[in-house]
Write an enzyme that holds these catalytic residues in place. Structure first.
Site, PDB file in Angstrom:
ATOM      1  N   ARG A 157       0.788  -1.230  -0.094  1.00 10.14           N
ATOM      2  CA  ARG A 157       0.050  -0.024   0.063  1.00 10.14           C
ATOM      3  C   ARG A 157       0.902   1.128   0.095  1.00 10.14           C
ATOM      4  O   ARG A 157       2.179   1.161   0.382  1.00 10.14           O
ATOM      5  CB  ARG A 157      -0.743   0.269   1.032  1.00 10.14           C
ATOM      6  CG  ARG A 157      -1.910  -1.229   1.243  1.00 10.14           C
ATOM      7  CD  ARG A 157      -2.582  -0.890   2.592  1.00 10.14           C
ATOM      8  NE  ARG A 157      -3.762  -2.065   2.797  1.00 10.14           N
ATOM      9  CZ  ARG A 157      -3.436  -3.262   3.276  1.00 10.14           C
ATOM     10  NH1 ARG A 157      -2.311  -3.499   4.014  1.00 10.14           N
ATOM     11  NH2 ARG A 157      -4.327  -4.243   3.554  1.00 10.14           N
ATOM     12  N   ARG A 252      -1.114  -2.219  -7.117  1.00  6.82           N
ATOM     13  CA  ARG A 252      -1.348  -3.424  -5.785  1.00  6.82           C
ATOM     14  C   ARG A 252      -2.277  -4.548  -6.717  1.00  6.82           C
ATOM     15  O   ARG A 252      -1.673  -5.728  -6.472  1.00  6.82           O
ATOM     16  CB  ARG A 252      -1.644  -2.834  -4.770  1.00  6.82           C
ATOM     17  CG  ARG A 252      -2.030  -3.833  -3.625  1.00  6.82           C
ATOM     18  CD  ARG A 252      -2.375  -3.005  -2.320  1.00  6.82           C
ATOM     19  NE  ARG A 252      -2.989  -3.718  -1.532  1.00  6.82           N
ATOM     20  CZ  ARG A 252      -2.366  -4.505  -0.403  1.00  6.82           C
ATOM     21  NH1 ARG A 252      -1.210  -4.585  -0.052  1.00  6.82           N
ATOM     22  NH2 ARG A 252      -3.194  -5.170   0.471  1.00  6.82           N
ATOM     23  N   TYR A 284      -9.562 -10.972  -6.992  1.00  7.28           N
ATOM     24  CA  TYR A 284      -8.285 -11.012  -8.115  1.00  7.28           C
ATOM     25  C   TYR A 284      -8.724 -12.424  -8.871  1.00  7.28           C
ATOM     26  O   TYR A 284      -8.329 -12.383 -10.132  1.00  7.28           O
ATOM     27  CB  TYR A 284      -7.250 -10.924  -7.497  1.00  7.28           C
ATOM     28  CG  TYR A 284      -6.788  -9.797  -6.593  1.00  7.28           C
ATOM     29  CD1 TYR A 284      -7.074  -8.588  -7.405  1.00  7.28           C
ATOM     30  CD2 TYR A 284      -6.646  -9.722  -5.261  1.00  7.28           C
ATOM     31  CE1 TYR A 284      -6.777  -7.344  -6.964  1.00  7.28           C
ATOM     32  CE2 TYR A 284      -6.673  -8.530  -4.592  1.00  7.28           C
ATOM     33  CZ  TYR A 284      -6.509  -7.167  -5.357  1.00  7.28           C
ATOM     34  OH  TYR A 284      -6.521  -6.041  -4.970  1.00  7.28           O
TER      35      TYR A 284
END
Length: 303
Positions: A157, A252, A284
């Site tokens: 992050r 990310r 994902y």
């Protein structure tokens, strides 16, 4: 926001010190409480007593708010108000939490945007290309290259990247100790390319690399802020002729998608990303399946 809201300051202190949530969450939750009290005042139902609130009032509030704000914002506000009332119950201020069990409109779950592997390569090459073309200073080029390599190589992050010190990184092992959400620490492999990029950056500019010094910094050693990294990313996206709506967080997304595309285990990716719940990581897999279906549609004679 009303001038004084009982228990709000104590609730904020509870969030910061005991639950250790982010400043972003503190702002959202306190704004949610302020917004709710403002609505109670306008409806003539506020008497400095949170115990007067009943589920029927909550439903009226949600119906009215649903016409004014986005669904995701509404969900965030209810999370904040539910946490506030949970705190009030723990303190013995109220007997029940009127926000428990409320029904909210379902959130749409758009698939996360990401860069393809070829696009990612273009972006990673952008800083040094700008330097060679005389459009970016040497220090900035190598630092920006390191930023992009760490975001993509470690799946960090942007806040984790900005907080990274030299004491958190082991270049020999190629790993970093990262402070994630809720002040939870995890070990992140950075990959050989990002690790070599870090070593080159330190050696080339003769950085002292004191253990307390921040890895990502300006020439004067001052640490960079997330907003600055977002801004420099736009510059390199433009230079690489890539979509400008990409953000550090979408790098990310790219990290996670490419890992799964190459056969990584879902739980391993969950651990690498620092997700508390596997369901957060599973989005994902939807991206990868969607890409497979599109490839099938484009190439299969029966599609």
């Amino acid at each position: 926001m009303p001038e004084h809201i009982p228990y709000l300051e104590a609730f904020i202190a509870h969030l910061r010190l005991e639950r250790r949530v982010s400043d972003y969450t503190v702002r959202n939750y306190s704004a949610a409480v302020g917004n709710f009290v403002k609505w109670l005042e306008a409806a003539g139902k506020w008497k400095d007593d949170f115990g007067v609130v009943r589920p029927v009032m909550v439903r009226s509030f949600l119906v009215e708010q649903g016409r004014r704000i986005a669904r995701r914002t509404l969900h965030n506000h209810v999370s904040g108000l539910r946490a506030f009332y949970r705190y009030l119950r723990e303190q013995g201020v109220v007997e029940a939490n009127p926000f428990t069990g409320v029904t909210l409109p379902k959130l749409e779950k758009p698939l996360p945007k990401f860069l393809s592997e070829a696009q990612m390569t273009q972006l990673l090459n952008a800083p040094l290309t700008l330097w060679k073309d005389g459009k970016l200073g040497e220090f900035e080029a190598f630092r920006d290259s390191l930023i992009l390599e760490l975001l993509y190589g470690g799946g960090l992050r942007v806040s984790e990247l900005c907080g990274l010190t030299h004491g958190d990184v082991d270049p020999g092992q190629g790993v970093a100790r990262v402070m994630g959400k809720g002040r939870k620490q995890r070990l992140c492999p950075l990959g050989p390319v990002a690790t070599q990029c870090l070593k080159t950056f330190i050696r080339r500019f003769e950085l002292s690399a004191d253990l307390k010094d921040f890895v990502i910094c300006h020439r004067n050693g001052k640490p960079m802020q997330p907003r600055e990294i977002q801004k420099l990313l736009k510059k390199h996206l433009a230079a690489a002729e890539l979509p400008l709506d990409m953000t550090p967080h979408k790098l990310r997304h790219s990290f996670a998608t490419h890992m799964l595309d190459h056969g990584a285990d879902l739980r391993a990716v969950q651990e690498l990303l620092g997700h508390a719940n596997l369901s957060t990581t599973q989005v994902y897999t939807h991206v990868s399946v969607a890409r497979l279906k599109e490839a099938h549609k484009q190439a299969h004679p029966r599609a």
